[in-house]
Design a protein around this motif. Structure first.
Motif, PDB file in Angstrom:
ATOM      1  N   ARG A  59       0.838  -1.207   0.000  1.00  0.00           N
ATOM      2  CA  ARG A  59       0.000   0.000   0.000  1.00  0.00           C
ATOM      3  C   ARG A  59       0.873   1.258   0.000  1.00  0.00           C
ATOM      4  O   ARG A  59       0.526   2.260  -0.627  1.00  0.00           O
ATOM      5  N   ARG A  60       1.998   1.202   0.704  1.00  0.00           N
ATOM      6  CA  ARG A  60       2.910   2.360   0.741  1.00  0.00           C
ATOM      7  C   ARG A  60       3.503   2.620  -0.644  1.00  0.00           C
ATOM      8  O   ARG A  60       3.652   3.778  -1.060  1.00  0.00           O
ATOM      9  N   ALA A  61       3.809   1.529  -1.371  1.00  0.00           N
ATOM     10  CA  ALA A  61       4.493   1.660  -2.666  1.00  0.00           C
ATOM     11  C   ALA A  61       3.625   2.301  -3.748  1.00  0.00           C
ATOM     12  O   ALA A  61       4.149   2.813  -4.734  1.00  0.00           O
ATOM     13  N   ARG A  62       2.318   2.287  -3.559  1.00  0.00           N
ATOM     14  CA  ARG A  62       1.455   2.782  -4.639  1.00  0.00           C
ATOM     15  C   ARG A  62       1.147   4.286  -4.520  1.00  0.00           C
ATOM     16  O   ARG A  62       0.494   4.849  -5.390  1.00  0.00           O
ATOM     17  N   ILE A  63       1.592   4.937  -3.440  1.00  0.00           N
ATOM     18  CA  ILE A  63       1.259   6.353  -3.227  1.00  0.00           C
ATOM     19  C   ILE A  63       2.475   7.219  -3.543  1.00  0.00           C
ATOM     20  O   ILE A  63       3.525   7.103  -2.889  1.00  0.00           O
ATOM     21  N   ALA A  64       2.342   8.099  -4.537  1.00  0.00           N
ATOM     22  CA  ALA A  64       3.401   9.062  -4.838  1.00  0.00           C
ATOM     23  C   ALA A  64       3.356  10.185  -3.798  1.00  0.00           C
ATOM     24  O   ALA A  64       2.287  10.487  -3.257  1.00  0.00           O
ATOM     25  N   PRO A  65       4.498  10.805  -3.497  1.00  0.00           N
ATOM     26  CA  PRO A  65       4.510  11.888  -2.502  1.00  0.00           C
ATOM     27  C   PRO A  65       3.494  12.988  -2.809  1.00  0.00           C
ATOM     28  O   PRO A  65       2.832  13.506  -1.907  1.00  0.00           O
ATOM     29  N   GLU A  66       3.355  13.332  -4.114  1.00  0.00           N
ATOM     30  CA  GLU A  66       2.412  14.399  -4.490  1.00  0.00           C
ATOM     31  C   GLU A  66       0.984  14.023  -4.096  1.00  0.00           C
ATOM     32  O   GLU A  66       0.186  14.882  -3.704  1.00  0.00           O
ATOM     33  N   GLN A  67       0.640  12.725  -4.219  1.00  0.00           N
ATOM     34  CA  GLN A  67      -0.701  12.281  -3.853  1.00  0.00           C
ATOM     35  C   GLN A  67      -0.968  12.477  -2.360  1.00  0.00           C
ATOM     36  O   GLN A  67      -2.108  12.627  -1.939  1.00  0.00           O
ATOM     37  N   ALA A  68       0.105  12.426  -1.573  1.00  0.00           N
ATOM     38  CA  ALA A  68      -0.028  12.572  -0.121  1.00  0.00           C
ATOM     39  C   ALA A  68       0.190  14.017   0.325  1.00  0.00           C
ATOM     40  O   ALA A  68       0.200  14.302   1.525  1.00  0.00           O
ATOM     41  N   GLY A  69       0.389  14.924  -0.645  1.00  0.00           N
ATOM     42  CA  GLY A  69       0.602  16.328  -0.297  1.00  0.00           C
ATOM     43  C   GLY A  69       1.989  16.614   0.229  1.00  0.00           C
ATOM     44  O   GLY A  69       2.206  17.577   0.971  1.00  0.00           O
ATOM     45  N   ARG A 109      14.805   6.445  -4.441  1.00  0.00           N
ATOM     46  CA  ARG A 109      15.201   5.030  -4.555  1.00  0.00           C
ATOM     47  C   ARG A 109      14.046   4.082  -4.280  1.00  0.00           C
ATOM     48  O   ARG A 109      14.102   2.916  -4.631  1.00  0.00           O
ATOM     49  N   VAL A 110      12.992   4.566  -3.615  1.00  0.00           N
ATOM     50  CA  VAL A 110      11.872   3.683  -3.297  1.00  0.00           C
ATOM     51  C   VAL A 110      10.670   4.055  -4.146  1.00  0.00           C
ATOM     52  O   VAL A 110      10.470   5.210  -4.521  1.00  0.00           O
ATOM     53  N   LYS A 111       9.864   3.043  -4.437  1.00  0.00           N
ATOM     54  CA  LYS A 111       8.628   3.280  -5.159  1.00  0.00           C
ATOM     55  C   LYS A 111       7.578   3.740  -4.151  1.00  0.00           C
ATOM     56  O   LYS A 111       7.395   3.120  -3.112  1.00  0.00           O
ATOM     57  N   GLY A 112       6.925   4.858  -4.444  1.00  0.00           N
ATOM     58  CA  GLY A 112       5.907   5.341  -3.517  1.00  0.00           C
ATOM     59  C   GLY A 112       6.510   6.117  -2.362  1.00  0.00           C
ATOM     60  O   GLY A 112       7.554   6.755  -2.484  1.00  0.00           O
ATOM     61  N   ALA A 121      -4.371   4.080   8.364  1.00  0.00           N
ATOM     62  CA  ALA A 121      -5.272   3.875   7.221  1.00  0.00           C
ATOM     63  C   ALA A 121      -5.418   5.165   6.413  1.00  0.00           C
ATOM     64  O   ALA A 121      -5.426   5.143   5.176  1.00  0.00           O
ATOM     65  N   SER A 122      -5.507   6.296   7.111  1.00  0.00           N
ATOM     66  CA  SER A 122      -5.606   7.594   6.418  1.00  0.00           C
ATOM     67  C   SER A 122      -4.309   7.916   5.685  1.00  0.00           C
ATOM     68  O   SER A 122      -4.331   8.370   4.537  1.00  0.00           O
ATOM     69  N   ALA A 123      -3.173   7.681   6.345  1.00  0.00           N
ATOM     70  CA  ALA A 123      -1.875   7.985   5.731  1.00  0.00           C
ATOM     71  C   ALA A 123      -1.670   7.170   4.452  1.00  0.00           C
ATOM     72  O   ALA A 123      -1.125   7.671   3.462  1.00  0.00           O
ATOM     73  N   LEU A 124      -2.127   5.922   4.472  1.00  0.00           N
ATOM     74  CA  LEU A 124      -1.943   5.036   3.310  1.00  0.00           C
ATOM     75  C   LEU A 124      -3.114   5.101   2.332  1.00  0.00           C
ATOM     76  O   LEU A 124      -3.151   4.351   1.357  1.00  0.00           O
ATOM     77  N   GLN A 125      -4.077   6.010   2.630  1.00  0.00           N
ATOM     78  CA  GLN A 125      -5.236   6.223   1.754  1.00  0.00           C
ATOM     79  C   GLN A 125      -5.962   4.904   1.457  1.00  0.00           C
ATOM     80  O   GLN A 125      -6.301   4.598   0.318  1.00  0.00           O
ATOM     81  N   LEU A 166      -2.091 -17.339 -12.860  1.00  0.00           N
ATOM     82  CA  LEU A 166      -2.919 -16.139 -12.741  1.00  0.00           C
ATOM     83  C   LEU A 166      -3.290 -15.881 -11.285  1.00  0.00           C
ATOM     84  O   LEU A 166      -3.236 -14.743 -10.814  1.00  0.00           O
ATOM     85  N   PHE A 167      -3.656 -16.951 -10.567  1.00  0.00           N
ATOM     86  CA  PHE A 167      -3.986 -16.752  -9.150  1.00  0.00           C
ATOM     87  C   PHE A 167      -2.770 -16.255  -8.385  1.00  0.00           C
ATOM     88  O   PHE A 167      -2.893 -15.358  -7.546  1.00  0.00           O
ATOM     89  N   ARG A 168      -1.595 -16.807  -8.643  1.00  0.00           N
ATOM     90  CA  ARG A 168      -0.388 -16.357  -7.934  1.00  0.00           C
ATOM     91  C   ARG A 168      -0.170 -14.859  -8.143  1.00  0.00           C
ATOM     92  O   ARG A 168       0.180 -14.137  -7.210  1.00  0.00           O
ATOM     93  N   GLN A 169      -0.395 -14.389  -9.367  1.00  0.00           N
ATOM     94  CA  GLN A 169      -0.219 -12.963  -9.654  1.00  0.00           C
ATOM     95  C   GLN A 169      -1.252 -12.128  -8.891  1.00  0.00           C
ATOM     96  O   GLN A 169      -0.914 -11.106  -8.278  1.00  0.00           O
ATOM     97  N   ARG A 170      -2.522 -12.565  -8.951  1.00  0.00           N
ATOM     98  CA  ARG A 170      -3.574 -11.791  -8.297  1.00  0.00           C
ATOM     99  C   ARG A 170      -3.414 -11.813  -6.776  1.00  0.00           C
ATOM    100  O   ARG A 170      -3.661 -10.819  -6.103  1.00  0.00           O
ATOM    101  N   TRP A 171      -3.005 -12.932  -6.236  1.00  0.00           N
ATOM    102  CA  TRP A 171      -2.808 -13.055  -4.787  1.00  0.00           C
ATOM    103  C   TRP A 171      -1.659 -12.159  -4.331  1.00  0.00           C
ATOM    104  O   TRP A 171      -1.732 -11.507  -3.284  1.00  0.00           O
ATOM    105  N   ALA A 172      -0.613 -12.089  -5.146  1.00  0.00           N
ATOM    106  CA  ALA A 172       0.565 -11.294  -4.781  1.00  0.00           C
ATOM    107  C   ALA A 172       0.275  -9.798  -4.793  1.00  0.00           C
ATOM    108  O   ALA A 172       1.022  -9.019  -4.182  1.00  0.00           O
ATOM    109  N   SER A 173      -0.800  -9.384  -5.450  1.00  0.00           N
ATOM    110  CA  SER A 173      -1.125  -7.954  -5.510  1.00  0.00           C
ATOM    111  C   SER A 173      -1.549  -7.400  -4.151  1.00  0.00           C
ATOM    112  O   SER A 173      -1.565  -6.182  -3.964  1.00  0.00           O
TER     113      SER A 173
END
Length: 297
Positions: A17-27, A36-39, A76-80, A215-222
Motif C-alpha cells: 500500500r505504501r508503494a502505490r502512493i506518490a509523494p504528491e498524492q499525499a501532499g 530510490r523507493v517506489k511510492g 489507514a488515512s496515511a496510506l489512503q 494467474l492466481f499467484r499474480q492476483r494473490w501477490a497484488s
C-alpha cells in the motif's frame, strides 16, 4: 502454503500500500525525481500517521499487536486505504492480538433446512448461500440451472474460485467479465484470510490455487482486498445465452460467515425473459429426472 504467516501478511500488505502512493498524492514535496523507493518512504508514512519512524517500521515488520484503534485509523488515512483495506488492516491487527495456538479445522458448514426452504421459496430468481471461501453450500432450482457449468466439477461443495482459476477455459466462456471476476475472487479470498487466518480449508484452497494457477499467484501477490458486496454479474449461459444479472449479497446474521446471493433482472428486459426461459428449462429437467427415477424405481 501450510500456514498463513501473519507477520508476512502484515509486512507485505503495508509495504504494497505504501508503494502505490506518490509523494504528491499525499501532499508531500517529492524533492526531485531521484527517489530510490517506489511510492512513499517509511518516514513519510510515519509523518503522515503521526507516529515515530521506529514505531512505523515495527508495524511494517509485522508487529500490529500493540497498535490502538486510533493509530490504525491514522495509518489507514496515511496510506489512503479504502473501506475494504481498512477493514483488512483491523482484521490483521485483531489477529495479532489474539493468543497464538494450533490451527483449527472449522466444523463442516451445513445449511439449516429452514434456509433451504427460504431458497426454494424464491422461485423466480436464482438464489444461493455461500461462505467467504467461495463454497456454494445451498442453492434453489434456478441457481442450479444458472450455475450448471460450475457444478460440472463433481467436487462438493462446489467452489466458484476453483472454477474460475482451475477451469479457466470454461470460466472464460461463462463469465463475460472474466478478468474482473478473477481479480474479485482473489481479493475476497485475501480478505477472508485476514479475517480467519487459521481456517484450514481456506489455507488448503489458497495453496491449491497457488500451486495450479499462475494467474492466481499474480492476483494473490497484488495484496488487493475486497468486500462481499452487491453488484452486476454478466454470464453466458449454454442454454439461454447472455444474462446481465443484478446480484444482492446479504449477510445472514444467525449464520456468521454465510451470505445469501440473489440474482435478478428488471422486468421487461431480455435478461428477465431469458431467466424465465431458464426457469422453464430447469423445471423440465426436474420433471424428466423425477420421471426417470420413478421409471427406474
Amino acid at each position: 502454503m501450510a500456514t498463513m504467516d501473519l507477520r508476512t501478511e502484515i509486512r507485505e500488505f503495508l509495504s504494497s500500500r505504501r508503494a502505490r502512493i506518490a509523494p504528491e498524492q499525499a501532499g508531500l514535496p517529492a524533492y526531485g525525481g531521484n527517489r530510490r523507493v517506489k511510492g512513499l518512504r517509511r518516514e513519510e508514512v510515519a509523518l503522515l500517521a503521526g507516529v515515530s519512524v521506529d514505531y512505523y517500521v515495527r508495524m511494517e515488520r509485522g508487529s500490529l499487536a500493540g497498535a490502538s484503534d486510533g493509530v490504525l485509523d491514522a495509518l489507514a488515512s496515511a496510506l489512503q486505504l479504502d473501506e475494504a483495506e481498512r477493514d483488512h488492516l483491523f482484521h490483521l491487527a485483531r489477529q495479532s492480538r489474539a493468543p497464538s495456538g494450533p490451527r483449527r479445522r472449522r466444523p463442516a458448514v451445513t445449511v439449516r433446512s429452514t434456509l433451504q426452504q427460504v431458497l426454494d421459496a424464491i422461485s423466480d430468481a436464482p438464489a444461493l448461500i455461500g461462505n467467504g471461501r467461495y463454497d456454494v453450500l445451498a442453492m434453489n432450482q434456478l441457481a442450479r440451472a444458472l450455475y450448471s457449468p460450475v457444478l460440472a466439477d463433481p467436487r462438493r461443495p462446489a467452489n466458484t474460485a476453483r472454477f474460475v482459476y482451475l477451469n479457466p477455459e470454461a470460466a472464460r466462456d461463462f463469465f463475460v467479465d472474466y478478468d474482473q471476476i478473477a481479480g474479485d475472487a482473489a481479493a475476497k479470498l485475501r480478505m477472508e484470510a485476514g479475517r480467519n487466518p487459521h481456517d484450514e480449508e481456506l489455507i488448503a484452497l489458497v495453496g491449491e490455487l497457488s500451486t495450479c494457477s499462475e494467474l492466481f499467484r499474480q492476483r494473490w501477490a497484488s495484496q488487493d482486498v475486497q468486500l462481499h458486496r452487491s453488484g452486476r454479474k454478466r454470464v453466458r449461459h449454454p442454454i439461454v445465452g447472455q444474462l446481465d444479472l443484478d446480484v444482492e449479497s446479504l449477510e445472514l446474521p444467525a449464520e456468521p460467515g454465510l451470505h445469501l446471493n440473489v440474482y435478478t433482472a428488471p422486468a421487461g428486459t431480455p435478461t428477465a425473459d431469458n431467466l424465465a426461459l431458464l426457469a422453464s428449462w430447469a423445471a423440465t429437467q426436474q420433471t424428466l429426472a423425477t420421471e426417470l427415477e420413478a421409471h427406474n424405481g
